[in-house]
Design a protein around this motif. Structure first.
Motif, mmCIF file in Angstrom:
data_model
loop_
_atom_site.group_PDB
_atom_site.id
_atom_site.type_symbol
_atom_site.label_atom_id
_atom_site.label_comp_id
_atom_site.label_asym_id
_atom_site.label_seq_id
_atom_site.Cartn_x
_atom_site.Cartn_y
_atom_site.Cartn_z
ATOM 1 N N THR A 7 -13.945 -4.273 3.230
ATOM 2 C CA THR A 7 -13.135 -3.076 3.444
ATOM 3 C C THR A 7 -11.687 -3.491 3.202
ATOM 4 N N GLY A 8 -10.886 -2.561 2.701
ATOM 5 C CA GLY A 8 -9.512 -2.946 2.364
ATOM 6 C C GLY A 8 -9.452 -3.775 1.090
ATOM 7 N N GLY A 9 -10.497 -3.713 0.292
ATOM 8 C CA GLY A 9 -10.552 -4.511 -0.939
ATOM 9 C C GLY A 9 -9.564 -4.060 -2.000
ATOM 10 N N THR A 10 -8.912 -2.906 -1.774
ATOM 11 C CA THR A 10 -7.880 -2.454 -2.710
ATOM 12 C C THR A 10 -6.474 -2.819 -2.213
ATOM 13 N N GLY A 11 -6.382 -3.427 -1.036
ATOM 14 C CA GLY A 11 -5.074 -3.767 -0.460
ATOM 15 C C GLY A 11 -4.595 -5.142 -0.923
ATOM 16 N N HIS A 12 -3.477 -5.585 -0.363
ATOM 17 C CA HIS A 12 -2.859 -6.843 -0.816
ATOM 18 C C HIS A 12 -3.771 -8.043 -0.562
ATOM 19 N N LEU A 13 -4.223 -8.203 0.676
ATOM 20 C CA LEU A 13 -5.137 -9.312 0.970
ATOM 21 C C LEU A 13 -6.471 -9.095 0.268
ATOM 22 N N GLY A 14 -6.965 -7.857 0.357
ATOM 23 C CA GLY A 14 -8.294 -7.553 -0.175
ATOM 24 C C GLY A 14 -8.423 -7.876 -1.657
ATOM 25 N N LEU A 30 -15.401 -0.898 -0.032
ATOM 26 C CA LEU A 30 -15.330 0.472 0.503
ATOM 27 C C LEU A 30 -13.853 0.861 0.566
ATOM 28 N N ALA A 31 -13.482 1.919 -0.128
ATOM 29 C CA ALA A 31 -12.080 2.368 -0.104
ATOM 30 C C ALA A 31 -12.047 3.860 -0.379
ATOM 31 N N ARG A 32 -10.899 4.446 -0.088
ATOM 32 C CA ARG A 32 -10.751 5.880 -0.367
ATOM 33 C C ARG A 32 -10.566 6.125 -1.852
ATOM 34 N N SER A 33 -9.991 5.128 -2.519
ATOM 35 C CA SER A 33 -9.815 5.260 -3.972
ATOM 36 C C SER A 33 -10.861 4.380 -4.664
ATOM 37 N N LEU A 47 -12.820 5.192 6.444
ATOM 38 C CA LEU A 47 -13.149 4.671 7.783
ATOM 39 C C LEU A 47 -12.719 5.637 8.878
ATOM 40 N N ALA A 48 -11.749 6.486 8.583
ATOM 41 C CA ALA A 48 -11.264 7.424 9.602
ATOM 42 C C ALA A 48 -12.263 8.539 9.875
ATOM 43 N N THR A 49 -13.161 8.795 8.930
ATOM 44 C CA THR A 49 -14.159 9.854 9.136
ATOM 45 C C THR A 49 -15.586 9.280 9.184
ATOM 46 N N THR A 68 -6.865 -1.434 6.991
ATOM 47 C CA THR A 68 -5.995 -1.114 8.117
ATOM 48 C C THR A 68 -5.147 0.090 7.769
ATOM 49 N N TRP A 69 -4.602 0.719 8.798
ATOM 50 C CA TRP A 69 -3.675 1.818 8.555
ATOM 51 C C TRP A 69 -2.455 1.636 9.453
ATOM 52 N N SER A 70 -1.395 1.085 8.856
ATOM 53 C CA SER A 70 -0.141 0.914 9.586
ATOM 54 C C SER A 70 0.928 1.754 8.907
ATOM 55 N N TYR A 112 -13.585 -10.218 10.922
ATOM 56 C CA TYR A 112 -12.505 -9.254 11.142
ATOM 57 C C TYR A 112 -11.151 -9.923 10.906
ATOM 58 N N VAL A 113 -10.344 -9.290 10.061
ATOM 59 C CA VAL A 113 -9.018 -9.818 9.749
ATOM 60 C C VAL A 113 -8.014 -9.245 10.744
ATOM 61 N N SER A 114 -7.286 -10.138 11.401
ATOM 62 C CA SER A 114 -6.368 -9.696 12.445
ATOM 63 C C SER A 114 -5.016 -10.402 12.299
ATOM 64 N N THR A 149 -0.283 -14.685 10.181
ATOM 65 C CA THR A 149 1.088 -14.224 10.442
ATOM 66 C C THR A 149 1.464 -13.178 9.388
ATOM 67 N N GLN A 150 2.688 -12.672 9.459
ATOM 68 C CA GLN A 150 3.077 -11.573 8.555
ATOM 69 C C GLN A 150 3.063 -12.023 7.090
ATOM 70 N N PHE A 151 2.558 -11.129 6.224
ATOM 71 C CA PHE A 151 2.442 -11.451 4.796
ATOM 72 C C PHE A 151 3.804 -11.338 4.100
ATOM 73 N N HIS A 152 3.978 -12.168 3.047
ATOM 74 C CA HIS A 152 5.231 -12.135 2.273
ATOM 75 C C HIS A 152 5.513 -10.737 1.715
HETATM 76 N N1 LIG Z 1 0.539 -7.036 6.212
HETATM 77 C C1 LIG Z 1 0.693 -8.096 7.019
HETATM 78 O O1 LIG Z 1 1.795 -8.657 7.171
HETATM 79 C C2 LIG Z 1 -0.511 -8.639 7.754
HETATM 80 C C3 LIG Z 1 -0.394 -9.849 8.455
HETATM 81 C C4 LIG Z 1 -1.524 -10.380 9.089
HETATM 82 C C5 LIG Z 1 -2.735 -9.694 9.037
HETATM 83 N N2 LIG Z 1 -2.796 -8.503 8.382
HETATM 84 C C6 LIG Z 1 -4.093 -7.814 8.337
HETATM 85 O O2 LIG Z 1 -4.667 -8.098 7.068
HETATM 86 C C7 LIG Z 1 -5.479 -6.987 6.659
HETATM 87 C C8 LIG Z 1 -5.040 -6.528 5.274
HETATM 88 O O3 LIG Z 1 -3.667 -6.191 5.321
HETATM 89 P P1 LIG Z 1 -2.858 -5.833 3.977
HETATM 90 O O4 LIG Z 1 -1.422 -6.059 4.279
HETATM 91 O O5 LIG Z 1 -3.498 -6.487 2.810
HETATM 92 O O6 LIG Z 1 -3.126 -4.250 3.930
HETATM 93 P P2 LIG Z 1 -2.708 -3.182 2.839
HETATM 94 O O7 LIG Z 1 -2.216 -3.824 1.599
HETATM 95 O O8 LIG Z 1 -1.825 -2.175 3.519
HETATM 96 O O9 LIG Z 1 -4.103 -2.490 2.498
HETATM 97 C C9 LIG Z 1 -4.759 -1.698 3.440
HETATM 98 C C10 LIG Z 1 -6.167 -1.431 2.960
HETATM 99 O O10 LIG Z 1 -6.817 -0.595 3.908
HETATM 100 C C11 LIG Z 1 -7.479 0.460 3.202
HETATM 101 N N3 LIG Z 1 -7.532 1.667 4.012
HETATM 102 C C12 LIG Z 1 -6.508 2.288 4.640
HETATM 103 N N4 LIG Z 1 -6.948 3.403 5.237
HETATM 104 C C13 LIG Z 1 -8.286 3.476 4.985
HETATM 105 C C14 LIG Z 1 -9.294 4.422 5.323
HETATM 106 N N5 LIG Z 1 -9.033 5.522 6.044
HETATM 107 N N6 LIG Z 1 -10.565 4.161 4.906
HETATM 108 C C15 LIG Z 1 -10.850 3.066 4.151
HETATM 109 N N7 LIG Z 1 -9.927 2.151 3.799
HETATM 110 C C16 LIG Z 1 -8.668 2.367 4.198
HETATM 111 C C17 LIG Z 1 -6.637 0.692 1.958
HETATM 112 O O11 LIG Z 1 -7.467 1.239 0.938
HETATM 113 P P3 LIG Z 1 -7.229 2.645 0.254
HETATM 114 O O12 LIG Z 1 -5.825 3.081 0.550
HETATM 115 O O13 LIG Z 1 -7.482 2.350 -1.199
HETATM 116 O O14 LIG Z 1 -8.282 3.500 0.845
HETATM 117 C C18 LIG Z 1 -6.237 -0.734 1.595
HETATM 118 O O15 LIG Z 1 -7.236 -1.347 0.816
HETATM 119 C C19 LIG Z 1 -5.327 -5.936 7.763
HETATM 120 O O16 LIG Z 1 -6.370 -6.098 8.686
HETATM 121 C C20 LIG Z 1 -4.009 -6.301 8.433
HETATM 122 O O17 LIG Z 1 -3.946 -5.884 9.783
HETATM 123 C C21 LIG Z 1 -1.733 -7.960 7.721
#
Ligand SMILES: NC(=O)c1ccc[n+]([C@@H]2O[C@H](COP(=O)([O-])OP(=O)(O)OC[C@H]3O[C@@H](n4cnc5c(N)ncnc54)[C@H](OP(=O)(O)O)[C@@H]3O)[C@@H](O)[C@H]2O)c1
Length: 266
Positions: A7-14, A30-33, A47-49, A68-70, A112-114, A149-152
């Motif tokens: 999940t989150g495979g379209t995000g930065h870490l994913g 699994l992603a919305r897009s 994931l929200a529904t 995640t959704w921040s 679980y990624v935290s 920790t926080q991502f670059h």
């Molecule tokens: N950012 C940081 O500094 C940081 C630091 C430590 C740990 N983390 C953790 O690392 C993980 C990845 O973070 P990231 O920064 O790579 O996140 P990100 O780039 O913001 O990506 C978030 C991902 O969550 C998906 N998502 C959001 N809402 C969703 C929904 N309703 N249903 C399904 N998918 C949904 C998005 O996909 P779509 O929008 O395509 O649906 C996207 O793939 C998270 O667990 C975060 O808490 C982040």
């Protein structure tokens, strides 16, 4: 090939993680897009529904839950409302839905990624992440919790937004330990290969920097300026920030400066 659901495979870490897993696993996202990589199985869901979760979980051995959704991370700056609440529908309710379905589907490993320090922070978003960790820990599926920790990318995005403001109050003595998603993705991928590890070692960047150092490097490499107003860094604030670092944990090797040199602003 075993199937791994990210999940989150379209995000930065994913995105980094999917790239690392593809040679050894059938990767499903699994992603919305819907993505375009033909080597990945794309399942549209939310994931929200709960939409798409049963379909995404079918035949899966390992789940990496990195969605995640921040709102603050999305916009790149913090509003006062972020200090009062954060929406739970993806991070808590979505995690519960995923865990229920993973248990039904007989998944072997739920990773679980935290975030480092979620158990010691009062910030609403981090408290949600901690609640999600507890669901994972007390659930029926063998688990790992991997904190970073926080991502670059996020630090870069926030400084880019701050540079547009007339002045930004900054507690310059506060410390941070930003980490690259590629480094952390390699750590997560090793965990996928090794199986459930419970609460795994924290993972941070190679350097602990003061906000002053971090900003100076950003300004030099990005050739931009953030006008700051130095504000005091009282002990409680320094302590709260320190809890979000992990100087004795595992460390990546990509420094803040190296990352800035190799990435253009989003
Ligand atoms: N950012 C940081 O500094 C940081 C630091 C430590 C740990 N983390 C953790 O690392 C993980 C990845 O973070 P990231 O920064 O790579 O996140 P990100 O780039 O913001 O990506 C978030 C991902 O969550 C998906 N998502 C959001 N809402 C969703 C929904 N309703 N249903 C399904 N998918 C949904 C998005 O996909 P779509 O929008 O395509 O649906 C996207 O793939 C998270 O667990 C975060 O808490 C982040």
């Amino acid at each position: 090939m075993d199937t791994v659901l990210v999940t989150g495979g379209t995000g930065h870490l994913g995105r980094d993680l999917v790239g690392l897993l593809k040679p050894a696993y059938q990767v499903r996202v699994l992603a919305r897009s819907r993505g375009t990589d033909p080597e990945v199985e794309w399942v549209r869901g939310d994931l929200a529904t709960g939409a798409g979760i049963p379909e995404a979980m079918s035949g899966v051995r390992t789940v990496v839950h990195a969605a995640t959704w921040s709102p603050a991370a999305r916009r790149g700056y913090v509003l006062p409302t972020d200090l009062l609440r954060s929406p739970p529908d993806v991070d808590v309710d979505g995690t519960r839905r995923l865990l229920d379905e993973a248990a039904r589907a007989g998944v072997d490993h739920f990773a679980y990624v935290s975030i480092v320090g979620v158990d010691r922070s009062r910030l609403p978003y981090l408290r949600l992440k901690h609640r999600a960790e507890e669901l994972v820990r007390t659930g029926q599926v063998p688990w790992s919790v991997l904190r970073a920790t926080q991502f670059h990318w996020l630090t870069d995005r926030m400084l880019g937004r701050a540079a547009r403001l007339p002045v930004v109050p900054l507690p310059t003595a506060v410390e941070a330990q930003p980490v690259d998603t590629a480094d952390f993705a390699a750590y997560v991928a090793r965990r996928v290969a090794d199986g459930p590890g419970g609460r795994c070692d924290d993972f941070g960047g190679p350097e602990v920097l003061t906000l002053s150092d971090l900003l100076a490097q950003w300004q030099r490499i990005r050739s931009r300026r953030v006008r700051t107003l130095n504000v005091p860094s009282p002990a409680p604030v320094r302590r709260a920030a320190h809890h979000l670092t992990c100087p004795t944990g595992r460390r990546g090797h990509i420094t803040w400066a190296t990352w800035l040199h190799s990435h253009t602003p989003e």
